[in-house]
Design a protein around this motif. Structure first.
Motif, mmCIF file in Angstrom:
data_model
loop_
_atom_site.group_PDB
_atom_site.id
_atom_site.type_symbol
_atom_site.label_atom_id
_atom_site.label_comp_id
_atom_site.label_asym_id
_atom_site.label_seq_id
_atom_site.Cartn_x
_atom_site.Cartn_y
_atom_site.Cartn_z
ATOM 1 N N ALA A 46 12.753 -5.904 0.428
ATOM 2 C CA ALA A 46 11.694 -6.045 0.333
ATOM 3 C C ALA A 46 11.246 -5.500 -0.832
ATOM 4 C CB ALA A 46 11.446 -4.592 1.563
ATOM 5 N N TYR A 104 8.930 -3.322 -3.505
ATOM 6 C CA TYR A 104 7.234 -2.654 -4.018
ATOM 7 C C TYR A 104 6.994 -2.920 -5.324
ATOM 8 C CZ TYR A 104 4.260 1.089 -1.953
ATOM 9 O OH TYR A 104 2.862 1.853 -2.074
ATOM 10 N N ASP A 128 -1.259 -0.993 -5.162
ATOM 11 C CA ASP A 128 0.463 -1.145 -4.622
ATOM 12 C C ASP A 128 0.119 -2.984 -3.629
ATOM 13 O OD1 ASP A 128 1.117 0.378 -5.493
ATOM 14 O OD2 ASP A 128 0.074 2.387 -3.235
ATOM 15 N N LEU A 131 3.255 -5.766 -1.784
ATOM 16 C CA LEU A 131 4.919 -6.038 -1.140
ATOM 17 C C LEU A 131 5.153 -6.976 -0.951
ATOM 18 C CD1 LEU A 131 7.251 -3.969 0.212
ATOM 19 C CD2 LEU A 131 5.770 -4.269 2.514
ATOM 20 N N SER A 181 9.151 1.336 4.608
ATOM 21 C CA SER A 181 7.486 2.053 4.255
ATOM 22 C C SER A 181 8.095 3.180 3.271
ATOM 23 C CB SER A 181 6.091 2.310 4.723
ATOM 24 O OG SER A 181 5.581 2.890 3.576
ATOM 25 N N ALA A 203 11.139 2.218 0.790
ATOM 26 C CA ALA A 203 10.090 1.392 -0.393
ATOM 27 C C ALA A 203 9.430 2.203 -1.482
ATOM 28 C CB ALA A 203 9.558 0.010 0.340
ATOM 29 N N LYS A 216 10.250 2.431 -5.116
ATOM 30 C CA LYS A 216 8.970 2.638 -6.235
ATOM 31 C C LYS A 216 8.989 3.399 -6.916
ATOM 32 C CE LYS A 216 5.091 3.329 -5.757
ATOM 33 N NZ LYS A 216 3.802 4.242 -4.772
#
Length: 606
Positions: free
Chosen positions: A453, A455, A502, A504, A577, A580, A584
C-alpha cells in the motif's frame, strides 16, 4: 492428403457445382470430424470435460460449422446433422476413454432435444452422467411447458443439461428459471474484454449472483487473455473455456498449457473495471422532487401586493409565491424577502399595497418539470446561482403549476448527490473513491495475497494553492493522478483518490518500487512547469505556514509512504489506514520522499 479426403472434397465440389444435396452424403459417409475444446476448473486448472465440436471435410467449402449448418438448413436436414454430429463426437470421445469422469458437452437445438438424444449414449453403453446436453442459443421453443417435460425426461435418464451462450439470442433469464440447468455458459460477448468493460462486468456479476441462488454452475466462454481470466475467476465462476485455456483439437487435452497453469496458480487478484456512479433514474428524481415540493398557494396576475403580504403573513415559512394565470401556467415569482423588505420601508405599504403584485415579481422565474433530475438542478444552480438560491424553483407538470422548491432544499439535495458520487469516484480525477478503495482492500485481505500500500500526497501544496489559485491547484492534482496511473499495471494495481491531494495505490506488481519511484521523479520534475518563471528561478515561493507566518516553500513534491503487507497479516482495512498514514508522515520528513515499512504481526509498522 489421403485418398478418402480427396474423394470427399471432390464430391462436395461436384454437389456445389450442381446444387445437389450434400449433407446426407456427408452423414452417410461419416465425413464429419469431431474436435474437442477443454473446459477447465479455475480453482486448480484441472480439465473437467470438453465441448464436442464438428467440422466438415478439411479444406472444403463446408469445413466450418457455420457453413455446414447453413447448408443443412437449406436442405432441411439441420436436426439430422445435429444428430450425426453428436454421434461423431460421442464415438470419438469415448473411444478408448470410457473410464474416468470427464464430461462431454454436446450441442443440441430444442427440436433435436425432443428426439431422444440419449439414444447415442445407449448405443455405445456410455455412462449418461458423463454427457451434458447443451441447448444452443438459436433454439426456438414453441411450447416451453412441453419442452421442459422433454428436458426433465433427459434428466431422469441420467443426462445432464446446460444452457449455452447465456445472455444473447434466446438464452434468457426466463429460460434459465424454467429449465433449471446444471450448467449455464456465459456467452463470449460478455467475457471478451470484461476486464476493461464495467457494464459487462456488472452483467456477469449479476449472473454469478443468480447462479449462486439457483445452484447452477457457470462456465465462462471465450476466455482469450489473462486479464479476462482473472476477472471471471475472482467473480467466482468455477469453469471456463477459450483459446487461452486450450484450442479445439481431435485429441482431447488432459491439461492446460504451462502458461495458463501459471496464471491459474497466481494468487494475484484482478482489479475490477471502474463503474461510473449511477445516475438517478426518472422515478428516483421524481421521488426526490416530491420530497422537496412545497404545495404553496398562488396569486393571479391581477392580485394586489397587499394580497401577497397577507399570504406571507399567513404562511411564515413560505419563501416565495408563484403568480399563475387562469390556465394554471406560472408567469412570475414573488420573493418573500424582497417584497417584505420593500414594505418595511416608510410609506411603502400605503404607496404600493393596492398596486398589482406583478410590480415586485420576477417575470422570468426558473420553472422545472417534476421529472427533472437532480443533476439538471445542479446545473441550473451553477448557471444562475444567486437568483436560484434566493427564489428557488417553480415545479410544473406538463407546464402547469404544482408547487415550489426552496433554493436551500435544492442545494442540500445537490450536495448529498455530490457527496454520494465522490464516495465512488473523485469528481476531479475520476479515480475510484473511498468505497471502491475499501472494497478492493477487503478483497485483498480475503484473498490472503501479499501487496504493498503506497499512500501518496503532496508537500507544500497549500502554499501553492494559495498563490496560484484552485484552478492551477486542480491541474496539479490531475498531473499527480496521471503520474500515478502510469505507475500502475491496470490489471493488478489499484489506484484510488482518497480526497484532496491524498492518493492510495494498492500494488501487486513485484517491481512496485521502481514504478512508484519513476512516477514520483517524473512528477517532481514536471510540477515546476506550473510555477512562474520568477518562482522557478527562486526555487520556490513565499507563503504562510500553518501558524500564519511568512515562510519560504520549496516546489511541490510527491511523498510516498509504502507499507508492505504479507499474506494473512491484515485483518481489516482500518488497520491499513492507520499504518499507511504513519508511513506517509515519515516520508514527508525524508530527503528522498519515499519511505518503505513492513506491516508487523501486531498491526504496527517496523
Amino acid at each position: 492428403m489421403c485418398e478418402s479426403t480427396v474423394a470427399m472434397l471432390s464430391l462436395v465440389a461436384e454437389c456445389e457445382t450442381n446444387s445437389e444435396p450434400i449433407i446426407s452424403r456427408l452423414i452417410e459417409s461419416c465425413a464429419l470430424k469431431a474436435l474437442f475444446q477443454p473446459i477447465v476448473r479455475l480453482s486448480d486448472g484441472a480439465v473437467i470435460g470438453h465441448e464436442g465440436l464438428i467440422r466438415g471435410p478439411a479444406g472444403g467449402a463446408l469445413e466450418s460449422p457455420v457453413a455446414l449448418f447453413a447448408r443443412a438448413h437449406d436442405e432441411a436436414l439441420a436436426v439430422e446433422l445435429e444428430q450425426a454430429a453428436a454421434r461423431a463426437c460421442i464415438e470419438a470421445y469415448f473411444n478408448g476413454r470410457r473410464d474416468g469422469d470427464a464430461l462431454l458437452f454436446v450441442n443440441y437445438s430444442a427440436a433435436a432435444i425432443s428426439l431422444e438424444p440419449d439414444r447415442e449414449a445407449s448405443l455405445l453403453h456410455v455412462d449418461r452422467k458423463r454427457i451434458v446436453i447443451e441447448l444452443t442459443e438459436q433454439s426456438q421453443i414453441p411450447d416451453l411447458d412441453v419442452f421442459v417435460d422433454s428436458v426433465n425426461a433427459l434428466r431422469a435418464s441420467g443426462l445432464r443439461f446446460a444452457l449455452d451462450d447465456y445472455g444473447v439470442a434466446n438464452a434468457s433469464l426466463s429460460l434459465w428459471t424454467h429449465l433449471a440447468p446444471h450448467y449455464v455458459k456465459v456467452d463470449r460477448y460478455f467475457v471478451h474484454g470484461i476486464a476493461q468493460n464495467a457494464v459487462k462486468f456488472e452483467a456477469v456479476k449479476s449472473m454469478v449472483s443468480f447462479a449462486n441462488a439457483t445452484g447452477t454452475l457457470l462456465i465462462a466462454e471465450g476466455v482469450e487473455c489473462a486479464a479476462d481470466l482473472r476477472i471471471v475467476r475472482d467473480l467466482g465462476i468455477p469453469f471456463a473455456q477459450g483459446f487461452l485455456l486450450g484450442r479445439p483439437s481431435q485429441t482431447p487435452a488432459t491439461h492446460v498449457s504451462e502458461s495458463a497453469a501459471t496464471l491459474l496458480r497466481s494468487q494475484q487478484i484482478a482489479v475490477y473495471p471502474a463503474t461510473k456512479h449511477r445516475r438517478a433514474d426518472v422515478n428516483e428524481s421524481a421521488n426526490q422532487l416530491e420530497s422537496m415540493l412545497i404545495e404553496a398557494p398562488t396569486l393571479k396576475p391581477e392580485a394586489r401586493n397587499d394580497d401577497a403580504v397577507h399570504l406571507f403573513n399567513a404562511f411564515p415559512s413560505l419563501h416565495a409565491l408563484a403568480v399563475v394565470d387562469r390556465q394554471g401556467t406560472p408567469v412570475a415569482l414573488i420573493n418573500r424577502r424582497s417584497l417584505m423588505d420593500q414594505f418595511a420601508l416608510p410609506y411603502h405599504r400605503e404607496l404600493f399595497g393596492k398596486r398589482a403584485c406583478m410590480q415586485f415579481a420576477n417575470r422570468e422565474p426558473v420553472s422545472i418539470e417534476r421529472t427533472t433530475s437532480i443533476e439538471t438542478i445542479a446545473t441550473l444552480l451553477t448557471d444562475d446561482e444567486q437568483h436560484a438560491l434566493s427564489d428557488g424553483f417553480i415545479v410544473v407538470d406538463d407546464g402547469k403549476y404544482i408547487g415550489l422548491i426552496a433554493g436551500a432544499s435544492a442545494v442540500r439535495a445537490v450536495t448529498e448527490l455530490r457527496l454520494d458520487a465522490a464516495r465512488h469516484a473523485n469528481p476531479l480525477t475520476f479515480l475510484p473513491g473511498n468505497l471502491p478503495l475499501g472494497a478492493h482492500i477487503e478483497r485483498l485481505i480475503d484473498s490472503g495475497v501479499a501487496f504493498v500500500a503506497c499512500y501518496a500526497d503532496l508537500d507544500h501544496f497549500k502554499p501553492f494553492n494559495d498563490r496560484y489559485g484552485y484552478w492551477q491547484g486542480d491541474a496539479v492534482l490531475k498531473a499527480v493522478a496521471h503520474a500515478l496511473s502510469s505507475a500502475c499495471d491496470p490489471h493488478g494495481d489499484f489506484l484510488g483518490h482518497i480526497g484532496g491531494d491524498d492518493f492510495l495505490i494498492l500494488f501487486q506488481s513485484d517491481d512496485w518500487y521502481e514504478r512508484i519511484s519513476r512516477a514520483a521523479g517524473e512528477f517532481n520534475d514536471r510540477v515546476r512547469g506550473y510555477y512562474s518563471t520568477e518562482d522557478r528561478a527562486a526555487g520556490g515561493i513565499i507563503g504562510e505556514d500553518r501558524f500564519a507566518r511568512q515562510a519560504f516553500f520549496d516546489f511541490v513534491r510527491l511523498s510516498v509512504g509504502a507499507v508492505t503487507v504479507k499474506p494473512g497479516q491484515l485483518r481489516a482495512a482500518a488497520q491499513l489506514s492507520k499504518v499507511a498514514s504513519i508511513a506517509k508522515q515519515r516520508a514527508k520528513r525524508d530527503t528522498i520522499g519515499i519511505v518503505v515499512m513492513q506491516f508487523s504481526v501486531d498491526g504496527d509498522v517496523v
